[in-house]
Design a protein around this motif. Structure first.
Motif, PDB file in Angstrom:
ATOM      1  N   ALA A 214      21.813  62.813  35.693  1.00  0.00           N
ATOM      2  CA  ALA A 214      21.859  63.536  36.964  1.00  0.00           C
ATOM      3  C   ALA A 214      20.867  64.685  36.956  1.00  0.00           C
ATOM      4  CB  ALA A 214      23.264  64.055  37.221  1.00  0.00           C
TER       5      ALA A 214
ATOM      6  N   ILE B 277      26.829  58.282  40.087  1.00  0.00           N
ATOM      7  CA  ILE B 277      26.577  59.333  41.065  1.00  0.00           C
ATOM      8  C   ILE B 277      26.002  58.632  42.289  1.00  0.00           C
ATOM      9  CG2 ILE B 277      25.278  61.397  41.605  1.00  0.00           C
ATOM     10  CD1 ILE B 277      25.505  62.180  38.707  1.00  0.00           C
TER      11      ILE B 277
ATOM     12  N   LEU C 177      26.604  69.637  34.936  1.00  0.00           N
ATOM     13  CA  LEU C 177      27.002  69.331  36.315  1.00  0.00           C
ATOM     14  C   LEU C 177      28.031  70.348  36.796  1.00  0.00           C
ATOM     15  CD1 LEU C 177      27.376  65.452  36.467  1.00  0.00           C
ATOM     16  CD2 LEU C 177      25.579  66.860  37.416  1.00  0.00           C
TER      17      LEU C 177
END
Length: 121
Positions: free
Chosen positions: A86, A43, A119
């Motif tokens: 994340a 990411i 996500l």
């Protein structure tokens, strides 16, 4: 037309990245690289030019759970890990960068797993 498959992949990758830059806004990019024997995911914050989170089949924690790094089961595991990391970095929305690969097989398995992990893209 490209002279070989490596050049063609690079051209496709640049085309995908150009479209992402035009439309993504402020969201970080989930970049996927697939080799024959491994799969990698990062990411990336393009504004700051740094990697926020990363996962790959080369990590010891993932390597102990898989038989081979070049199959869909490994891609699913990497997708789970990248989604988990994340969320720890307070990132929920990303834009998916498949690079020069088609969106099927291991790339699709990683994307579906990351979506299941929380996500949004």
């Amino acid at each position: 037309m490209a002279k070989n498959r490596h050049a063609a992949r690079r051209i496709r990758s640049e085309r995908v990245r150009y479209q992402i830059a035009r439309t993504c806004g402020d969201r970080p990019r989930l970049s996927v690289f697939r080799s024959v024997s491994h799969i990698y995911a990062q990411i990336i914050d393009d504004k700051q030019g740094r990697t926020i989170a990363a996962a790959s089949t080369l990590e010891e924690s993932i390597r102990t759970q898989i038989k081979s790094g070049g199959n869909k089961e490994a891609a699913v595991l990497v997708g789970r890990y990248i989604a988990e990391r994340a969320l720890q970095a307070n990132i929920r929305e990303v834009v998916f960068d498949r690079g020069g690969c088609l969106f099927h097989g291991r790339v699709k398995a990683l994307a579906d797993s990351a979506r299941e992990g929380g996500l949004e893209f």
